[in-house]
Write an enzyme that holds these catalytic residues in place. Structure first.
Site, PDB file in Angstrom:
ATOM      1  N   LYS A 145       0.861  -8.594  -7.318  1.00 29.18           N
ATOM      2  CA  LYS A 145      -0.567  -8.295  -7.255  1.00 29.18           C
ATOM      3  C   LYS A 145      -1.310  -9.131  -8.276  1.00 29.18           C
ATOM      4  CE  LYS A 145      -3.532  -4.382  -8.083  1.00 29.18           C
ATOM      5  NZ  LYS A 145      -3.645  -3.136  -8.749  1.00 29.18           N
ATOM      6  N   LYS A 178       2.258  -7.494 -11.904  1.00 31.37           N
ATOM      7  CA  LYS A 178       0.829  -7.196 -11.809  1.00 31.37           C
ATOM      8  C   LYS A 178       0.126  -7.963 -12.913  1.00 31.37           C
ATOM      9  CE  LYS A 178      -2.648  -3.601 -11.903  1.00 31.37           C
ATOM     10  NZ  LYS A 178      -2.932  -2.173 -11.810  1.00 31.37           N
TER      11      LYS A 178
HETATM   12  C1  PBG Z   1      -4.995   0.877 -11.453  1.00 32.35           C
HETATM   13  C2  PBG Z   1      -5.057  -0.053 -10.322  1.00 32.35           C
HETATM   14  C3  PBG Z   1      -5.894  -1.170 -10.184  1.00 32.35           C
HETATM   15  C4  PBG Z   1      -5.697  -1.660  -8.905  1.00 32.35           C
HETATM   16  C5  PBG Z   1      -4.727  -0.870  -8.291  1.00 32.35           C
HETATM   17  N1  PBG Z   1      -4.323   0.118  -9.190  1.00 32.35           N
HETATM   18  C6  PBG Z   1      -6.918  -1.745 -11.097  1.00 32.35           C
HETATM   19  C7  PBG Z   1      -6.541  -2.235 -12.414  1.00 32.35           C
HETATM   20  O1  PBG Z   1      -5.362  -2.406 -12.737  1.00 32.35           O
HETATM   21  O2  PBG Z   1      -7.454  -2.436 -13.203  1.00 32.35           O
HETATM   22  C8  PBG Z   1      -6.445  -2.819  -8.312  1.00 32.35           C
HETATM   23  C9  PBG Z   1      -6.531  -2.868  -6.825  1.00 32.35           C
HETATM   24  C10 PBG Z   1      -7.566  -3.772  -6.294  1.00 32.35           C
HETATM   25  O3  PBG Z   1      -8.255  -4.506  -7.012  1.00 32.35           O
HETATM   26  O4  PBG Z   1      -7.716  -3.748  -5.067  1.00 32.35           O
HETATM   27  N2  PBG Z   1      -3.970   0.759 -12.343  1.00 32.35           N
END
Ligand code: PBG
Length: 416
Positions: free
Chosen positions: A340, A282
């Protein structure tokens, strides 16, 4: 590579390719020699006509022999001496669909849904077509998606401001929004896999995925995102979600060691069959912007910690580092790994595909959805074509499952 002048093909009668360069990459390697018994007549020495519409009528263009560049077949038409013609496998939908290497079905999709405790659905301006659902509405939405073949959903709550704290204790309140909704959904649709996000940010008054220290020992003289203290909270959160009936818990926080710790916590409480889908790779990405709008979960100016998540989410410059994360998550017992964002990170999906045999999930994130919608609203992209192509690209890159805000819509298209 040997260069073969066009004249080599048009001069005189050619019986085979032997006279041409011996380089293995030379044109002759790809061009089948003409059959010796057959004379290939060619128009010699005519200077090639310039292909300018001003000077050339459409009929001239259609008259093959005029170019003087190619061989002429028995019918008098131009002939590229090419035996292998990949286009033959693309000539009809019947053949194209037979040799298609990847397909996406509704069963591959996971539908992310935003939910809140207010009385009405509230549209999310940067994500046209998405809303923060009331509990009733989200239950309806899951039912509709299920009817179209989408069998997995993931829930993201917007938590009222007054319930947010640095320790984010609301995240393991058994009568909180997520556990209540999980129980409702599982009672109504036992065959829908309900996924929950494991991270503190929706519950954090700092807007971070972890607890923030009150010292100044972190990045840039700010507070630190405390790893191990956070992992303990994440274990409580995952356990609470499992008790409510979650099928899959998906830690998105990027703390070190959380997969193993959550696995142990779940196993110790009898939840050996609750899956962990780890947000393995991520990245600290600008493409999460609309999601943070939707949940009001961005790092706060008032926070003691930096206003970005770079001390825990990965640097977009790195790809080897994804292998380190993956190896740890596999060793710690993750059931599936997630990458992601999605489209800008297809290379990471491919790298992890080659590094592990576990299933992979790709998250087509909020910013990617927003870009697509913005172009579609302007009439610059065909939405259906662009969405279906994007989903296919995730599959081709190596993802098995795709989290996308388009899940229901795409399933509808797939069912047509
Ligand atoms: C929270 C989380 C996020 C997303 C999924 N879980 C945001 C972040 O890490 O700031 C992002 C999903 C998206 O942008 O569609 N931990």
């Amino acid at each position: 590579m040997a260069f073969v002048a066009p004249g080599a093909f048009v001069r005189g009668t050619r019986t085979n390719g032997a006279a041409r360069s011996g380089s293995c990459l030379s044109h002759s390697a790809f061009t089948a020699p003409a059959l010796p018994s057959r004379r290939v007549s060619v128009r010699a020495q005519t200077p090639p006509a310039r292909l300018s519409m001003a000077a050339t009528s459409a009929r001239d263009l259609a008259a093959p022999a005029r170019s003087g560049l190619l061989a002429i077949n028995e019918e008098g038409g131009v002939h590229v001496q090419q035996r292998a013609r990949p286009r033959r496998n693309r000539k009809s939908e019947g053949l194209r669909s037979m040799v298609r290497e990847n397909v996406v079905t509704p069963a591959n999709l996971i539908y992310p849904l935003f939910v809140h405790t207010e009385a009405e659905n509230v549209p999310i301006p940067s994500m046209p077509g998405c809303v923060r659902h009331t509990v009733d509405s989200v239950v309806r939405e899951v039912g509709e998606a299920r009817a179209l073949g989408v069998r997995s959903v993931i829930l993201f709550p917007k938590i009222p401001e007054e319930l947010k704290t640095n320790a984010a204790d609301e995240c393991y309140n058994p009568s909180g929004l997520v556990p209540t909704l999980v129980a409702t959904l599982k009672a109504k649709y036992p065959d829908v896999a309900v996924w929950t996000d494991v991270a503190l940010d929706p519950y954090s008054d700092q807007g971070h995925d972890g607890m923030v220290s009150d010292d100044k020992r972190g990045d840039g003289g700010c507070g630190r995102i405390m790893n191990d203290e956070t992992v303990e909270q994440l274990c409580r959160q995952a356990l609470c979600q499992a008790r409510a009936g979650a099928d899959v818990v998906a830690p998105s926080d990027m703390m070190d060691g959380r997969v193993g710790a959550i696995r142990d916590a779940l196993d110790g409480a009898g939840f050996t069959d609750v899956s962990i889908v780890s947000y393995t790779a991520k990245y600290a990405s600008a493409f999460y912007g609309p999601f943070r709008d939707a949940l009001d979960s961005a790092p706060r100016e008032s926070s003691n910690a930096p206003r970005n998540k770079k001390t825990y989410q990965m640097d977009p410059a790195n790809s080897r580092e994804a292998l380190i994360e993956a190896a740890l998550d596999v060793a710690e017992g993750a059931d599936m790994l997630m990458i992601k964002p999605g489209m800008p990170y297809l290379d990471i999906i491919r790298r992890l595909r080659e590094a592990t045999d576990l299933p992979l999930a790709a998250y087509h994130v909020s910013g990617e959805y927003a870009m697509m919608k913005a172009a579609v609203e302007r009439g610059w992209l065909d939405e259906r074509e662009a969405v279906m192509e994007s989903l296919l690209c995730f599959k081709r890159a190596g993802a098995d499952a795709i989290l996308t805000y388009y899940a229901k819509q795409a399933a509808e298209w797939m069912n047509e």
